[in-house]
Design a protein around this motif. Structure first.
Motif, PDB file in Angstrom:
ATOM      1  N   ASN A 167      -6.316  -2.060  -1.961  1.00 56.90           N
ATOM      2  CA  ASN A 167      -5.441  -2.752  -1.021  1.00 56.90           C
ATOM      3  C   ASN A 167      -5.839  -2.969   0.465  1.00 56.90           C
ATOM      4  OD1 ASN A 167      -3.504  -3.566  -2.961  1.00 56.90           O
ATOM      5  ND2 ASN A 167      -2.404  -1.596  -2.608  1.00 56.90           N
ATOM      6  N   ALA A 168      -6.573  -1.781   0.854  1.00 57.17           N
ATOM      7  CA  ALA A 168      -7.327  -1.798   2.287  1.00 57.17           C
ATOM      8  C   ALA A 168      -7.953  -2.914   2.617  1.00 57.17           C
ATOM      9  CB  ALA A 168      -7.980  -0.445   2.502  1.00 57.17           C
ATOM     10  N   TRP A 169      -8.747  -3.484   1.497  1.00 58.65           N
ATOM     11  CA  TRP A 169      -9.452  -4.826   1.948  1.00 58.65           C
ATOM     12  C   TRP A 169      -8.493  -5.992   2.105  1.00 58.65           C
ATOM     13  CZ3 TRP A 169     -14.068  -4.182   3.407  1.00 58.65           C
ATOM     14  CH2 TRP A 169     -14.806  -3.135   2.981  1.00 58.65           C
ATOM     15  N   LEU A 170      -7.528  -6.045   1.240  1.00 57.67           N
ATOM     16  CA  LEU A 170      -6.422  -7.120   1.454  1.00 57.67           C
ATOM     17  C   LEU A 170      -5.898  -7.026   2.800  1.00 57.67           C
ATOM     18  CD1 LEU A 170      -4.927  -7.217  -1.976  1.00 57.67           C
ATOM     19  CD2 LEU A 170      -6.869  -8.733  -1.034  1.00 57.67           C
ATOM     20  N   GLU A 171      -5.451  -5.706   3.257  1.00 50.14           N
ATOM     21  CA  GLU A 171      -4.812  -5.752   4.550  1.00 50.14           C
ATOM     22  C   GLU A 171      -5.843  -5.825   5.660  1.00 50.14           C
ATOM     23  OE1 GLU A 171      -2.489  -2.194   4.670  1.00 50.14           O
ATOM     24  OE2 GLU A 171      -1.537  -2.510   2.556  1.00 50.14           O
ATOM     25  N   ILE A 172      -6.832  -5.487   5.761  1.00 54.45           N
ATOM     26  CA  ILE A 172      -7.693  -5.641   6.688  1.00 54.45           C
ATOM     27  C   ILE A 172      -7.889  -7.425   7.138  1.00 54.45           C
ATOM     28  CG2 ILE A 172     -10.228  -5.840   5.487  1.00 54.45           C
ATOM     29  CD1 ILE A 172      -9.138  -4.133   9.032  1.00 54.45           C
TER      30      ILE A 172
ATOM     31  N   GLY B 194       2.861   0.529   2.815  1.00 51.74           N
ATOM     32  CA  GLY B 194       3.468   1.002   1.895  1.00 51.74           C
ATOM     33  C   GLY B 194       2.886   1.084   0.696  1.00 51.74           C
ATOM     34  N   ASN B 195       1.609   0.209   0.587  1.00 52.40           N
ATOM     35  CA  ASN B 195       0.875  -0.128  -0.546  1.00 52.40           C
ATOM     36  C   ASN B 195      -0.032   1.179  -0.589  1.00 52.40           C
ATOM     37  OD1 ASN B 195       1.611  -2.756  -0.884  1.00 52.40           O
ATOM     38  ND2 ASN B 195       0.603  -3.296   0.601  1.00 52.40           N
ATOM     39  N   ILE B 196      -0.302   1.587  -1.909  1.00 56.27           N
ATOM     40  CA  ILE B 196      -1.394   2.518  -2.285  1.00 56.27           C
ATOM     41  C   ILE B 196      -2.816   2.321  -1.588  1.00 56.27           C
ATOM     42  CG2 ILE B 196      -2.656   3.915  -4.022  1.00 56.27           C
ATOM     43  CD1 ILE B 196       0.147   3.304  -5.800  1.00 56.27           C
ATOM     44  N   GLY B 197      -3.277   3.108  -0.893  1.00 59.11           N
ATOM     45  CA  GLY B 197      -4.648   2.806  -0.238  1.00 59.11           C
ATOM     46  C   GLY B 197      -4.377   1.926   0.921  1.00 59.11           C
ATOM     47  N   GLY B 198      -3.344   1.651   1.548  1.00 59.84           N
ATOM     48  CA  GLY B 198      -3.190   0.635   2.477  1.00 59.84           C
ATOM     49  C   GLY B 198      -3.497   1.437   3.962  1.00 59.84           C
TER      50      GLY B 198
END
Length: 179
Positions: free
Chosen positions: A48-53, A128-132
């Motif tokens: 999820n970190a890749w999407l959030e960035i 709130g997302n896992i790995g966010g």
């Protein structure tokens, strides 16, 4: 008036520097998006970190790029009236819009988003997302972006007043978008 014009040129410089960060954010978002797609579909790995960035970088592009758009006079306007005006008419319309719409709204949004950011920073708010990711960098973009837009609005007011008083020559040419 020359001191105010120098200050306005300083704000123009700041907006240009922020827009360079925005331009790099576009490139970074494109590279990350392509890399994320390859990793996700090619290697079946996801985060999820890749999407959030990517979202953070899009916010960077918008919030830090907007002041330059105003500086370049490329912002959205109601051209039903503006495009038909000649002489100092467009300058007066710009001045009215800056004073009664842009500056109050940007000032209010800067004021309201600063505590919002600070709360995120102090509480170390996380997605709130896992790995966010942590959220305060995205929250920081709000008061910084709105504040930069407010400053650019002030610079534009100074420039419009300088045009009206004969201290500055400035083109107010506006090319109506193709419909």
């Amino acid at each position: 008036m020359s001191g105010l014009l120098k200050l306005a040129m300083g704000v123009d410089w700041l907006s240009t520097q922020l827009s360079k960060l925005a331009a790099w954010a576009v490139l970074a978002a494109a590279v990350i998006s392509a890399g994320n797609a390859f990793i996700r579909y090619g290697l079946d790995i996801s985060s999820n970190a890749w999407l959030e960035i990517q979202w953070y970088l899009f916010g960077t592009t918008v919030m830090l790029g907007a002041p330059l758009v105003l500086k370049l006079n490329e912002h959205v306007r109601v051209d039903i009236i503006y495009g038909k005006l000649r002489g100092k008419g467009p300058v007066l319309v710009d001045l009215f819009g800056l004073l009664f719409f842009l500056l109050p709204v940007m000032g209010l949004l800067t004021w309201l988003t600063a505590p919002f950011f600070w709360n995120m920073f102090v509480t170390k708010e996380m997605s709130g997302n896992i790995g966010g990711l942590i959220r305060w960098p995205a929250g920081l973009l709000l008061p910084v972006g709105f504040g930069a837009m407010f400053l650019q609005g002030l610079a534009e007011v100074v420039k419009r007043v300088a045009v009206l008083t004969g201290h500055l020559n400035m083109t107010t040419h506006y090319e109506k978008p193709v419909q």
